[in-house]
Design a protein around this motif. Structure first.
Motif, PDB file in Angstrom:
ATOM      1  N   PHE A 109      82.693 -18.294   1.160  1.00 35.48           N
ATOM      2  CA  PHE A 109      81.969 -17.067   0.817  1.00 35.48           C
ATOM      3  C   PHE A 109      82.534 -15.831   1.503  1.00 35.48           C
ATOM      4  CE2 PHE A 109      78.809 -20.302  -0.188  1.00 35.48           C
ATOM      5  CZ  PHE A 109      78.339 -19.851  -1.398  1.00 35.48           C
ATOM      6  N   GLN A 148      66.601 -14.545  -5.227  1.00 38.36           N
ATOM      7  CA  GLN A 148      66.056 -14.092  -3.948  1.00 38.36           C
ATOM      8  C   GLN A 148      66.126 -15.195  -2.901  1.00 38.36           C
ATOM      9  OE1 GLN A 148      62.298 -12.244  -4.339  1.00 38.36           O
ATOM     10  NE2 GLN A 148      61.884 -12.186  -2.133  1.00 38.36           N
ATOM     11  N   TRP A 204      68.302 -17.577  -2.809  1.00 39.83           N
ATOM     12  CA  TRP A 204      69.701 -17.755  -2.430  1.00 39.83           C
ATOM     13  C   TRP A 204      70.125 -16.685  -1.430  1.00 39.83           C
ATOM     14  CZ3 TRP A 204      74.691 -17.255  -5.866  1.00 39.83           C
ATOM     15  CH2 TRP A 204      75.724 -17.975  -5.253  1.00 39.83           C
ATOM     16  N   CYS A 205      69.734 -15.440  -1.706  1.00 35.63           N
ATOM     17  CA  CYS A 205      70.071 -14.363  -0.776  1.00 35.63           C
ATOM     18  C   CYS A 205      69.544 -14.674   0.614  1.00 35.63           C
ATOM     19  CB  CYS A 205      69.485 -13.036  -1.270  1.00 35.63           C
ATOM     20  SG  CYS A 205      70.356 -12.320  -2.681  1.00 35.63           S
ATOM     21  N   SER A 206      68.294 -15.095   0.695  1.00 39.72           N
ATOM     22  CA  SER A 206      67.695 -15.374   1.996  1.00 39.72           C
ATOM     23  C   SER A 206      68.407 -16.526   2.680  1.00 39.72           C
ATOM     24  CB  SER A 206      66.215 -15.701   1.825  1.00 39.72           C
ATOM     25  OG  SER A 206      65.541 -14.618   1.222  1.00 39.72           O
ATOM     26  N   HIS A 210      71.491 -17.774   2.099  1.00 44.68           N
ATOM     27  CA  HIS A 210      72.866 -17.425   2.441  1.00 44.68           C
ATOM     28  C   HIS A 210      72.907 -16.454   3.615  1.00 44.68           C
ATOM     29  CE1 HIS A 210      77.101 -16.643   1.952  1.00 44.68           C
ATOM     30  NE2 HIS A 210      76.885 -15.364   1.745  1.00 44.68           N
ATOM     31  N   GLY A 211      72.034 -15.467   3.580  1.00 49.57           N
ATOM     32  CA  GLY A 211      72.012 -14.508   4.669  1.00 49.57           C
ATOM     33  C   GLY A 211      71.660 -15.168   5.993  1.00 49.57           C
ATOM     34  N   PHE A 212      70.661 -16.009   5.974  1.00 49.98           N
ATOM     35  CA  PHE A 212      70.273 -16.698   7.208  1.00 49.98           C
ATOM     36  C   PHE A 212      71.420 -17.555   7.726  1.00 49.98           C
ATOM     37  CE2 PHE A 212      68.650 -20.810   8.848  1.00 49.98           C
ATOM     38  CZ  PHE A 212      68.292 -20.365  10.102  1.00 49.98           C
ATOM     39  N   MET A 221      74.636 -17.269   7.165  1.00 48.05           N
ATOM     40  CA  MET A 221      75.753 -16.460   7.647  1.00 48.05           C
ATOM     41  C   MET A 221      75.447 -15.840   9.003  1.00 48.05           C
ATOM     42  SD  MET A 221      78.369 -16.536   5.603  1.00 48.05           S
ATOM     43  CE  MET A 221      79.342 -15.049   5.733  1.00 48.05           C
ATOM     44  N   LEU A 222      74.255 -15.327   9.166  1.00 50.05           N
ATOM     45  CA  LEU A 222      73.879 -14.747  10.456  1.00 50.05           C
ATOM     46  C   LEU A 222      73.877 -15.816  11.538  1.00 50.05           C
ATOM     47  CD1 LEU A 222      71.038 -12.241   9.499  1.00 50.05           C
ATOM     48  CD2 LEU A 222      73.394 -11.728  10.185  1.00 50.05           C
ATOM     49  N   LEU A 248      75.706 -18.557  11.571  1.00 50.74           N
ATOM     50  CA  LEU A 248      77.091 -18.918  11.872  1.00 50.74           C
ATOM     51  C   LEU A 248      77.773 -17.826  12.690  1.00 50.74           C
ATOM     52  CD1 LEU A 248      78.434 -20.563   8.581  1.00 50.74           C
ATOM     53  CD2 LEU A 248      77.544 -21.646  10.650  1.00 50.74           C
ATOM     54  N   ALA A 249      77.356 -16.578  12.479  1.00 54.83           N
ATOM     55  CA  ALA A 249      77.972 -15.478  13.221  1.00 54.83           C
ATOM     56  C   ALA A 249      77.554 -15.500  14.685  1.00 54.83           C
ATOM     57  CB  ALA A 249      77.610 -14.142  12.574  1.00 54.83           C
ATOM     58  N   TYR A 304      74.078 -14.988  15.728  1.00 54.36           N
ATOM     59  CA  TYR A 304      72.681 -14.637  15.893  1.00 54.36           C
ATOM     60  C   TYR A 304      71.901 -15.944  15.797  1.00 54.36           C
ATOM     61  CZ  TYR A 304      74.674 -10.111  14.871  1.00 54.36           C
ATOM     62  OH  TYR A 304      75.464  -8.996  14.905  1.00 54.36           O
ATOM     63  N   MET A 311      60.507 -18.842   6.448  1.00 54.28           N
ATOM     64  CA  MET A 311      61.031 -17.897   5.471  1.00 54.28           C
ATOM     65  C   MET A 311      60.744 -18.384   4.052  1.00 54.28           C
ATOM     66  SD  MET A 311      64.842 -16.237   5.365  1.00 54.28           S
ATOM     67  CE  MET A 311      65.755 -17.713   4.946  1.00 54.28           C
ATOM     68  N   GLN A 368      63.345 -11.960   8.414  1.00 55.18           N
ATOM     69  CA  GLN A 368      63.420 -12.400   7.025  1.00 55.18           C
ATOM     70  C   GLN A 368      64.021 -11.314   6.146  1.00 55.18           C
ATOM     71  OE1 GLN A 368      59.832 -14.075   5.661  1.00 55.18           O
ATOM     72  NE2 GLN A 368      60.441 -14.126   3.508  1.00 55.18           N
ATOM     73  N   CYS A 419      67.779 -11.232   6.744  1.00 54.00           N
ATOM     74  CA  CYS A 419      68.458 -12.348   6.051  1.00 54.00           C
ATOM     75  C   CYS A 419      68.643 -12.032   4.580  1.00 54.00           C
ATOM     76  CB  CYS A 419      67.650 -13.638   6.205  1.00 54.00           C
ATOM     77  SG  CYS A 419      67.731 -14.399   7.838  1.00 54.00           S
ATOM     78  N   SER A 420      67.597 -11.554   3.951  1.00 55.47           N
ATOM     79  CA  SER A 420      67.675 -11.255   2.520  1.00 55.47           C
ATOM     80  C   SER A 420      68.673 -10.143   2.251  1.00 55.47           C
ATOM     81  CB  SER A 420      66.295 -10.858   1.993  1.00 55.47           C
ATOM     82  OG  SER A 420      65.379 -11.910   2.203  1.00 55.47           O
ATOM     83  N   HIS A 438      71.187  -9.053   4.191  1.00 56.54           N
ATOM     84  CA  HIS A 438      72.540  -9.448   4.522  1.00 56.54           C
ATOM     85  C   HIS A 438      73.077 -10.434   3.485  1.00 56.54           C
ATOM     86  CE1 HIS A 438      76.046 -10.409   6.886  1.00 56.54           C
ATOM     87  NE2 HIS A 438      75.701 -11.681   6.982  1.00 56.54           N
ATOM     88  N   GLY A 439      72.262 -11.385   3.100  1.00 55.87           N
ATOM     89  CA  GLY A 439      72.694 -12.361   2.108  1.00 55.87           C
ATOM     90  C   GLY A 439      73.024 -11.705   0.784  1.00 55.87           C
ATOM     91  N   PHE A 440      72.157 -10.811   0.357  1.00 54.00           N
ATOM     92  CA  PHE A 440      72.422 -10.116  -0.902  1.00 54.00           C
ATOM     93  C   PHE A 440      73.715  -9.324  -0.829  1.00 54.00           C
ATOM     94  CE2 PHE A 440      71.924  -5.959  -3.077  1.00 54.00           C
ATOM     95  CZ  PHE A 440      72.171  -6.410  -4.353  1.00 54.00           C
ATOM     96  N   LEU A 469      76.781 -11.698  -0.820  1.00 50.67           N
ATOM     97  CA  LEU A 469      77.019 -12.272  -2.148  1.00 50.67           C
ATOM     98  C   LEU A 469      77.565 -11.208  -3.100  1.00 50.67           C
ATOM     99  CD1 LEU A 469      73.935 -14.628  -2.648  1.00 50.67           C
ATOM    100  CD2 LEU A 469      76.308 -15.264  -2.164  1.00 50.67           C
TER     101      LEU A 469
END
Lengths: 200, 200
Positions: A110, A159, A161-163, A165-167, A169-170, A172-173, A175, A190, B159, B162-163, B165-167, B170
């Motif tokens: 990604f 929505q 997926w965004c949550s 994926h964002g969680f 990624m954060l 893994l970074a 946080y 969440m 939350q 996450c949303s 950042h994920g959005f 992507l």
DNA sequence: GGAATAGGAATAACACCGTTATGACAAAAT
DNA sequence: ATTTTGTCATAACGGTGTTATTCCTATTCC
């Protein structure tokens, strides 16, 4: 044309290149993947990368493709029960678990900027969308069961997926590094919160 | 010790290295950033990178630091009205706008895999958390106004982050490419949905 | 004012990288 | 048996980050 099998039943060089490349990315990060290192590891020369894949970027694309396949397997392995909402939560847990098991690979899948900054092709995007489709199906099941009000399952899954994926990624970074139970205290709440927004 | 100013009022080499590096990453992607290219662009030698920063990774860290500063500026520029909920949405819009204006930089800031696969330091994580704090403050305002039920503002803002950042990730990866109005049709509904989950 | 000093920058070298051209070799196809 | 074709080894080219060395210049001290 490609030789079917050189008499000997040894795994084809192409396969071993793919496996070893995935291993290198997974275990030592993208920076550890080089044609020379890979050739040495497999026991061949750097030319193999070019005869079989055309170059390092194409090999990486192949690895990414396998990464999406692994993700799909992880998600497909989640058993479906008679509680669609719990199943959807388990889908999220499996999604995160896969990213945790292959953090570097997930980042390459990604992370558009890594490894020379190539952009995902239409095909690779489609493979990602297949993952997304599983979320859509899980969402649809919840709606069909009447737990969530019927609506645009794609939008809701988007929505989700965004949550997710964002969680991931954060996380893994770095946080959430101080969070001992990120799954129980962040991921699940969440998803529960998203659920409550749509219940009824 | 560092020379304060070499009589001439020209901007210090260190500043120009930083600016030019940010430009290169922003305009041509991380792959365009190399010590030789950078030295040529600034009009010095590659050694300047090492005398001023200690190496390319450290210079990238400095650029990332500036990227977080830009993000903070973007978010701080959002005016606060008497509608905390709308303000929070605007915060999300500004967050996405900043990532759109500097996509490569944003990817480097959060993409742990890019540019040699270094991990964020404690300080860089703290800079990211400052961004997060703005979301927490915005969330707190909504709660204080009684629009959202009082609760753990940090958890809710998490939350939200996450949303968001994920959005954004992507979207930068190429999903949502066929969506002409991603802000209106994805981002804002997403935040509205999160809001409805917490209203009352 | 002159000398000592310290820090910035240029040069060149080292080891590594992706990529390509060339050629050898073996397995298929004719 | 000969041609063809796909595979791999070797070596080279230009590029990379990094380092050691050297030179130069501006500051500092006396």
């Amino acid at each position: 044309m490609a030789r079917v099998s050189p008499r000997t039943s040894e795994p084809a060089v192409r396969e071993r290149l793919l496996e070893t490349a995935a291993e290198l990315i997974t275990e030592e990060g993208p920076a550890a993947l080089s044609t020379r290192r890979l050739a040495q590891e497999v026991g061949t020369s750097t030319m193999a990368v070019y005869t079989h894949f055309g170059g390092l970027p194409q090999l990486v694309r192949a690895v990414v493709s396998e990464g999406f396949a692994r993700l799909a397997e992880h998600l497909a392995a989640v058993p479906m029960t008679d509680d669609p909402l719990a199943d959807l939560a388990e889908l999220g847990v499996a999604y995160r678990a896969n990213a945790h098991d292959n953090p570097h690979l997930y980042a390459v899948m990604f992370g558009s900027a890594s490894l020379g900054g190539y952009r995902l092709t239409r095909d690779e995007l489609a493979e990602g969308r297949y993952t997304f489709d599983m979320l859509v199906a899980g969402t649809q099941r919840v709606m069909d069961a009447g737990i969530w009000k019927a609506g645009d399952a794609e939008a809701v899954a988007g929505q989700l997926w965004c949550s997710l994926h964002g969680f991931v990624m954060l996380e893994l970074a770095g946080y959430y590094d101080g969070e001992p139970d990120a799954e129980g205290r962040v991921l699940l709440p969440m998803m529960a919160n998203l659920a409550s927004a749509l219940s009824g």
